[in-house]
Design a protein around this motif. Structure first.
Motif, PDB file in Angstrom:
ATOM      1  N   ALA A  24       7.507 -52.481 -11.608  1.00 56.81           N
ATOM      2  CA  ALA A  24       7.996 -51.393 -10.763  1.00 56.81           C
ATOM      3  C   ALA A  24       7.077 -51.180  -9.566  1.00 56.81           C
ATOM      4  O   ALA A  24       7.538 -50.989  -8.430  1.00 56.81           O
ATOM      5  N   VAL A  25       5.763 -51.217  -9.809  1.00 59.21           N
ATOM      6  CA  VAL A  25       4.807 -51.039  -8.711  1.00 59.21           C
ATOM      7  C   VAL A  25       4.938 -52.176  -7.704  1.00 59.21           C
ATOM      8  O   VAL A  25       4.970 -51.953  -6.484  1.00 59.21           O
ATOM      9  N   LEU A  26       5.037 -53.404  -8.191  1.00 61.25           N
ATOM     10  CA  LEU A  26       5.159 -54.552  -7.296  1.00 61.25           C
ATOM     11  C   LEU A  26       6.487 -54.517  -6.535  1.00 61.25           C
ATOM     12  O   LEU A  26       6.542 -54.879  -5.352  1.00 61.25           O
ATOM     13  N   GLY A  27       7.561 -54.089  -7.202  1.00 64.52           N
ATOM     14  CA  GLY A  27       8.849 -53.976  -6.524  1.00 64.52           C
ATOM     15  C   GLY A  27       8.809 -52.940  -5.413  1.00 64.52           C
ATOM     16  O   GLY A  27       9.307 -53.176  -4.305  1.00 64.52           O
ATOM     17  N   ALA A  28       8.200 -51.787  -5.701  1.00 65.16           N
ATOM     18  CA  ALA A  28       8.066 -50.757  -4.677  1.00 65.16           C
ATOM     19  C   ALA A  28       7.198 -51.247  -3.529  1.00 65.16           C
ATOM     20  O   ALA A  28       7.485 -50.991  -2.352  1.00 65.16           O
ATOM     21  N   ASN A  29       6.137 -51.965  -3.864  1.00 69.32           N
ATOM     22  CA  ASN A  29       5.244 -52.495  -2.835  1.00 69.32           C
ATOM     23  C   ASN A  29       5.985 -53.475  -1.923  1.00 69.32           C
ATOM     24  O   ASN A  29       5.841 -53.442  -0.697  1.00 69.32           O
ATOM     25  N   TRP A 196      -3.911 -49.041  -5.672  1.00 68.89           N
ATOM     26  CA  TRP A 196      -4.729 -48.362  -6.692  1.00 68.89           C
ATOM     27  C   TRP A 196      -4.050 -48.423  -8.053  1.00 68.89           C
ATOM     28  O   TRP A 196      -4.690 -48.707  -9.065  1.00 68.89           O
ATOM     29  N   TRP A 197      -2.740 -48.184  -8.067  1.00 64.63           N
ATOM     30  CA  TRP A 197      -2.023 -48.147  -9.345  1.00 64.63           C
ATOM     31  C   TRP A 197      -1.949 -49.524  -9.992  1.00 64.63           C
ATOM     32  O   TRP A 197      -2.109 -49.658 -11.206  1.00 64.63           O
ATOM     33  N   SER A 198      -1.723 -50.565  -9.177  1.00 62.72           N
ATOM     34  CA  SER A 198      -1.671 -51.915  -9.732  1.00 62.72           C
ATOM     35  C   SER A 198      -3.034 -52.327 -10.271  1.00 62.72           C
ATOM     36  O   SER A 198      -3.126 -52.995 -11.304  1.00 62.72           O
ATOM     37  N   ALA A 203      -6.628 -53.062 -14.984  1.00 64.16           N
ATOM     38  CA  ALA A 203      -8.039 -52.779 -15.284  1.00 64.16           C
ATOM     39  C   ALA A 203      -8.968 -53.536 -14.342  1.00 64.16           C
ATOM     40  O   ALA A 203      -9.996 -54.069 -14.747  1.00 64.16           O
ATOM     41  N   ALA A 204      -8.580 -53.614 -13.059  1.00 58.37           N
ATOM     42  CA  ALA A 204      -9.361 -54.322 -12.050  1.00 58.37           C
ATOM     43  C   ALA A 204      -9.978 -53.310 -11.084  1.00 58.37           C
ATOM     44  O   ALA A 204      -9.558 -52.148 -11.038  1.00 58.37           O
ATOM     45  N   ARG A 208     -11.009 -53.146  -4.005  1.00 62.90           N
ATOM     46  CA  ARG A 208     -10.579 -54.439  -3.490  1.00 62.90           C
ATOM     47  C   ARG A 208      -9.063 -54.536  -3.428  1.00 62.90           C
ATOM     48  O   ARG A 208      -8.505 -55.045  -2.445  1.00 62.90           O
ATOM     49  N   ALA A 209      -8.380 -54.042  -4.465  1.00 60.54           N
ATOM     50  CA  ALA A 209      -6.919 -54.102  -4.485  1.00 60.54           C
ATOM     51  C   ALA A 209      -6.320 -53.246  -3.378  1.00 60.54           C
ATOM     52  O   ALA A 209      -5.341 -53.637  -2.737  1.00 60.54           O
TER      53      ALA A 209
END
Length: 236
Positions: A24-29, A196-198, A203-204, A208-209
């Motif tokens: 879901a996060v990647l789709g929104a992104n 931030w959420w991804s 757990a990274a 950086r993300a």
């Protein structure tokens, strides 16, 4: 004392939920970046609100349908593979139950059980539900919770649409003089949040993300805006 073990997220259930959240996060992104690239590029060529709405909606619908179709095909393939693997297990359990019991014993022993305990556990699991035992231990599949392509497609469609609405609204609602700045700032803020959420889901390190996400979005908007400006100046 009340037993709450069944209310806690464990194993496959937690992993499945995390996968759905990550998708879901990647789709929104993707919705944010791709639609922002389109509307910012068009804004470089024209100030027409109607043109921006048309381009943004076309990008939103095309992107969301593409995401949904791709996810449906991908998950359908995975589901077919899971069904085929379960069919093989059913046949092997029917045709060679002793060999399957030995195989299950060996797999449990590889996980740290002594041979005697592994054998006893394999026999108990086989008596209770042989297919479920082999599906879980050998294949990592829950026969009652196979992946659903329609759910995956719907979730991808919704996530992309929600993400795409932000840059679309940000470019068409404000006045012409501030629409580009508001869009860029809104998109970068949203990308910081999804980054931030991804990172949290994986757990990274978040910093950086976030920078990677914002940098990619800024680059996409910069390139499309430059292209739109050049095309607009050329009268294309």
């Amino acid at each position: 004392m009340t037993d709450t073990t069944h209310d806690e997220p464990h194993g496959d259930a937690l992993g499945t939920r995390l996968n759905w959240l990550r998708a879901a996060v990647l789709g929104a992104n993707d919705g944010i970046v791709s639609t922002a690239g389109i509307v910012v590029g068009v804004a470089g060529a024209t100030d027409s609100r109607a043109t921006l709405i048309t381009a943004g909606l076309a990008g939103l619908l095309a992107g969301s349908m593409s995401m949904a179709a791709g996810e449906y095909v991908s998950v359908s393939t995975q589901r077919d593979s899971e069904k085929a693997a379960l069919a093989v297990e059913r046949r092997e359990l029917r045709e060679q139950p002793q060999a399957e019991l030995d195989e299950l014993t060996g797999m449990l022993a590889e996980r740290g059980l002594s041979q005697d305990v592994a054998r006893e556990a394999a026999e108990q699991l086989t008596r209770r539900d042989a297919l479920r035992a082999h599906a879980s231990v050998e294949l990592g599949i829950d026969p009652d919770s196979l992946t659903n392509p329609w759910h995956a497609a719907g979730a991808s469609f919704l996530a992309f649409t929600v993400g795409a609405l932000l840059p679309l609204l940000a470019i068409v609602l404000p006045p012409v003089s501030s629409r580009l700045l508001i869009t860029v700032l809104s998109v970068l803020a949203a990308l910081a949040l999804t980054g931030w959420w991804s990172a949290r889901l994986g757990a990274a390190p978040a910093g950086r993300a976030i920078l990677r996400n914002m940098g990619g979005g800024a680059l996409a908007m910069g390139v499309t805006y430059a292209a739109g400006t050049l095309l607009g100046a050329a009268g294309v």
